[in-house]
Design a protein around this motif. Structure first.
Motif, PDB file in Angstrom:
ATOM      1  N   PRO A 121      -2.509   0.511  12.394  1.00 47.07           N
ATOM      2  CA  PRO A 121      -3.586  -0.211  13.095  1.00 47.07           C
ATOM      3  C   PRO A 121      -4.973   0.365  12.849  1.00 47.07           C
ATOM      4  O   PRO A 121      -5.973  -0.354  12.941  1.00 47.07           O
ATOM      5  N   VAL A 122      -5.040   1.650  12.499  1.00 45.65           N
ATOM      6  CA  VAL A 122      -6.340   2.283  12.248  1.00 45.65           C
ATOM      7  C   VAL A 122      -7.081   1.601  11.098  1.00 45.65           C
ATOM      8  O   VAL A 122      -8.312   1.625  11.015  1.00 45.65           O
ATOM      9  N   LEU A 123      -6.321   0.977  10.200  1.00 43.43           N
ATOM     10  CA  LEU A 123      -6.912   0.382   8.996  1.00 43.43           C
ATOM     11  C   LEU A 123      -7.467  -1.022   9.224  1.00 43.43           C
ATOM     12  O   LEU A 123      -8.104  -1.597   8.344  1.00 43.43           O
ATOM     13  N   VAL A 124      -7.236  -1.580  10.419  1.00 44.30           N
ATOM     14  CA  VAL A 124      -7.687  -2.949  10.702  1.00 44.30           C
ATOM     15  C   VAL A 124      -9.012  -2.908  11.455  1.00 44.30           C
ATOM     16  O   VAL A 124      -9.124  -2.249  12.489  1.00 44.30           O
ATOM     17  N   LYS A 125     -10.026  -3.613  10.926  1.00 51.19           N
ATOM     18  CA  LYS A 125     -11.348  -3.628  11.552  1.00 51.19           C
ATOM     19  C   LYS A 125     -11.730  -5.059  11.902  1.00 51.19           C
ATOM     20  O   LYS A 125     -12.711  -5.608  11.384  1.00 51.19           O
ATOM     21  N   THR A 126     -10.937  -5.655  12.794  1.00 57.00           N
ATOM     22  CA  THR A 126     -11.113  -7.073  13.129  1.00 57.00           C
ATOM     23  C   THR A 126     -12.524  -7.379  13.608  1.00 57.00           C
ATOM     24  O   THR A 126     -13.067  -8.450  13.319  1.00 57.00           O
ATOM     25  N   MET A 146       0.800  -2.693   1.146  1.00 61.39           N
ATOM     26  CA  MET A 146       1.314  -2.194   2.434  1.00 61.39           C
ATOM     27  C   MET A 146       2.350  -3.165   3.001  1.00 61.39           C
ATOM     28  O   MET A 146       3.409  -2.756   3.486  1.00 61.39           O
ATOM     29  N   ALA A 147       2.028  -4.453   2.937  1.00 61.50           N
ATOM     30  CA  ALA A 147       2.960  -5.462   3.459  1.00 61.50           C
ATOM     31  C   ALA A 147       4.263  -5.443   2.662  1.00 61.50           C
ATOM     32  O   ALA A 147       5.360  -5.447   3.238  1.00 61.50           O
ATOM     33  N   HIS A 191     -12.760  -6.518   6.773  1.00 55.50           N
ATOM     34  CA  HIS A 191     -11.938  -6.062   7.897  1.00 55.50           C
ATOM     35  C   HIS A 191     -10.576  -5.528   7.507  1.00 55.50           C
ATOM     36  O   HIS A 191      -9.896  -4.922   8.337  1.00 55.50           O
ATOM     37  N   LEU A 192     -10.140  -5.744   6.253  1.00 59.98           N
ATOM     38  CA  LEU A 192      -8.812  -5.268   5.851  1.00 59.98           C
ATOM     39  C   LEU A 192      -8.910  -4.369   4.621  1.00 59.98           C
ATOM     40  O   LEU A 192      -9.800  -4.545   3.786  1.00 59.98           O
ATOM     41  N   PRO A 193      -7.981  -3.417   4.493  1.00 60.43           N
ATOM     42  CA  PRO A 193      -8.019  -2.503   3.343  1.00 60.43           C
ATOM     43  C   PRO A 193      -7.645  -3.208   2.036  1.00 60.43           C
ATOM     44  O   PRO A 193      -6.932  -4.217   2.045  1.00 60.43           O
ATOM     45  N   ASN A 194      -8.102  -2.639   0.937  1.00 59.16           N
ATOM     46  CA  ASN A 194      -7.815  -3.226  -0.375  1.00 59.16           C
ATOM     47  C   ASN A 194      -6.312  -3.300  -0.650  1.00 59.16           C
ATOM     48  O   ASN A 194      -5.849  -4.181  -1.356  1.00 59.16           O
TER      49      ASN A 194
END
Ligand SMILES: [Zn+2]
Length: 255
Positions: A170-175, A44-45, A36-39
């Protein structure tokens, strides 16, 4: 406006460093973060927080590159693990160039636990060799502290990391691909074990924590919380950083 070293011209850089001989670098990692989260979650954080800190301090923001030391995620698609020697050599060269440019204070804003031993080693080596002061920010631990009372947890791929990516893009989050929150038995205790400052053990493969490579509750990350993420965490980082910098200054001025 952020003075980003990669975007400044050479004369602008000289002016920026003369005005404020302070640099802020983000340190992260590219590694699997579940389905669900990018590598690049950690990078990014780190970039979000480092940019906010640089802006508030009037410092030069110095892009570092996305990779870190992450042997515990090696072998999973998406993980790029730098050997400690590679990471330390890269960080040493980047910081040495900044010091030669006139930078006197370097703030390393990190969001990846695997980098900690190496960043500390490089910072102390260079501070010993040059007339420069280093400060370390473990922004993931700051986030853990500020979100704890609100139910946020710093687990690999869990609520706080999902929040960071939601804040970044937000596009990168696939909860929806994460399924139910997961809490493998003993995983929290293992995280406490490796993060203690007193007596601690080590994890050398992420499967020791969780079979799926991540755990936690991504759904804790809401758009409302994400909107405040960068400010909330960078405010907390800045107040700690100012206190730590003051401690050094008081001692130096006293001598
Ligand atoms: Zn992470």
């Amino acid at each position: 406006m952020i003075a980003n070293l990669a975007e400044l011209t050479s004369p602008e850089t000289a002016e920026a460093v003369a005005r404020s001989p302070l640099a802020v670098l983000p340190l992260g990692s590219v590694e699997q973060h579940g389905p669900h989260l990018p590598n690049g979650t950690d990078t990014m954080a780190a970039e979000l927080i480092a940019q906010a800190v640089a802006e508030r301090l009037g410092a030069v923001y110095v892009p570092f590159g996305p990779y870190g030391v992450t042997p515990i995620h090696a072998g999973h698609p998406g993980t790029i693990n730098l050997r400690r020697e590679t990471f330390e050599a890269l960080l040493t060269d980047v910081c040495t160039e900044l010091i030669r440019m006139g930078v006197q204070t370097l703030v390393l804003v990190n969001w990846h636990e695997g980098n900690i031993a190496s960043m500390n080693a490089v910072a102390t080596n260079l501070q010993d060799r040059f007339d420069a002061a280093f400060f370390a920010v473990q922004a993931c631990y700051t986030a853990q502290r500020v979100y704890r009372q609100d139910g946020g947890e710093l687990t690999h791929g869990g609520g706080i990391e999902t929040l960071a990516v939601l804040a970044y893009d937000p596009v990168l989050v696939k909860t929806d691909r994460a399924g139910e929150p997961t809490r493998p038995p003993g995983a929290l205790a293992m995280d406490r074990m490796r993060r203690s400052h007193e007596v601690y053990g080590f994890i050398t493969d992420v499967s020791e924590l969780a079979d799926g490579g991540w755990y936690g509750d991504p759904r804790w990350a809401t758009p409302e919380r994400a909107e405040q993420f960068t400010k909330t965490v960078s405010d907390a980082v800045l107040s700690s950083l100012e206190a730590v910098m003051r401690a050094r200054t008081i001692r130096r001025d006293d001598r």
